[in-house]
Design a protein around this motif. Structure first.
Motif, mmCIF file in Angstrom:
data_model
loop_
_atom_site.group_PDB
_atom_site.id
_atom_site.type_symbol
_atom_site.label_atom_id
_atom_site.label_comp_id
_atom_site.label_asym_id
_atom_site.label_seq_id
_atom_site.Cartn_x
_atom_site.Cartn_y
_atom_site.Cartn_z
ATOM 1 N N UNK A 171 55.547 -37.233 6.562
ATOM 2 C CA UNK A 171 55.279 -35.962 6.713
ATOM 3 C C UNK A 171 55.748 -36.132 7.985
ATOM 4 N N UNK A 172 54.851 -36.780 8.678
ATOM 5 C CA UNK A 172 54.922 -36.884 10.598
ATOM 6 C C UNK A 172 56.691 -36.944 10.819
ATOM 7 N N UNK A 173 57.416 -38.252 10.516
ATOM 8 C CA UNK A 173 58.710 -38.454 10.379
ATOM 9 C C UNK A 173 59.645 -37.178 10.063
ATOM 10 N N UNK A 174 59.441 -36.784 8.923
ATOM 11 C CA UNK A 174 60.571 -35.652 8.070
ATOM 12 C C UNK A 174 60.577 -34.862 8.903
ATOM 13 N N UNK A 175 58.841 -34.317 9.895
ATOM 14 C CA UNK A 175 58.627 -33.090 10.941
ATOM 15 C C UNK A 175 59.230 -33.614 12.066
ATOM 16 N N UNK A 176 59.447 -34.899 12.236
ATOM 17 C CA UNK A 176 59.417 -35.102 13.603
ATOM 18 C C UNK A 176 61.924 -34.921 13.219
ATOM 19 N N UNK A 177 62.282 -35.318 12.821
ATOM 20 C CA UNK A 177 63.735 -35.594 12.527
ATOM 21 C C UNK A 177 64.535 -34.118 12.405
ATOM 22 N N UNK A 178 63.477 -33.309 11.163
ATOM 23 C CA UNK A 178 63.709 -32.207 10.939
ATOM 24 C C UNK A 178 64.162 -30.788 11.996
ATOM 25 N N UNK A 179 62.739 -30.756 12.806
ATOM 26 C CA UNK A 179 62.437 -29.951 13.643
ATOM 27 C C UNK A 179 62.941 -30.573 15.166
ATOM 28 N N UNK A 180 62.108 -31.509 15.263
ATOM 29 C CA UNK A 180 62.165 -32.144 16.541
ATOM 30 C C UNK A 180 63.161 -31.934 17.239
ATOM 31 N N UNK A 181 64.707 -33.252 16.292
ATOM 32 C CA UNK A 181 65.697 -33.175 16.502
ATOM 33 C C UNK A 181 67.186 -32.781 15.689
#
Length: 110
Positions: free
Chosen positions: A60-70
């Motif tokens: 979930x953290x990786x998904x959040x990073x790739x979707x939101x921050x990137x």
């Protein structure tokens, strides 16, 4: 494993170099930075696994990073590049790393 995850992310600066977007010095600097940052992310996900007992928190953290921050905050400028993407990713990952470490330390001391 965190180091291997970091090594995998050297692909990004190499891709930029092949496209002619950056020079050799930038490849080296960004490569080292990606290895360190992605390695920290791997450590963070390992701690999330230890805290939760499953891979879903790290996923979930990786998904959040790739979707939101990137991706969702991607900005196109006059030059066509997103000059602040690296800054956003670094800030997001350092903040989330600090939060996970704080929670880990608090749980460990309790």
């Amino acid at each position: 494993m965190a180091f291997l995850f970091g090594i995998w992310h050297i692909v990004t600066p190499l891709h930029n170099f092949i496209d002619g977007d950056i020079n050799t010095a930038s490849v080296v600097a960004l490569g080292v930075g990606y290895i360190i940052l992605a390695g920290m992310m791997g450590i963070k996900w390992g701690l999330l696994y230890l805290m939760t007992g499953n891979l879903y928190a790290g996923m979930a953290d990786h998904f959040f990073n790739n979707c939101i921050a990137t991706n969702l905050l991607h900005v196109i400028t006059d030059t066509g590049t997103d000059d602040m993407m690296n800054v956003r990713v670094i800030i997001a990952q350092l903040l989330s790393f600090a939060v996970v470490i704080a929670v880990w330390l608090k749980r460990k001391s309790a």
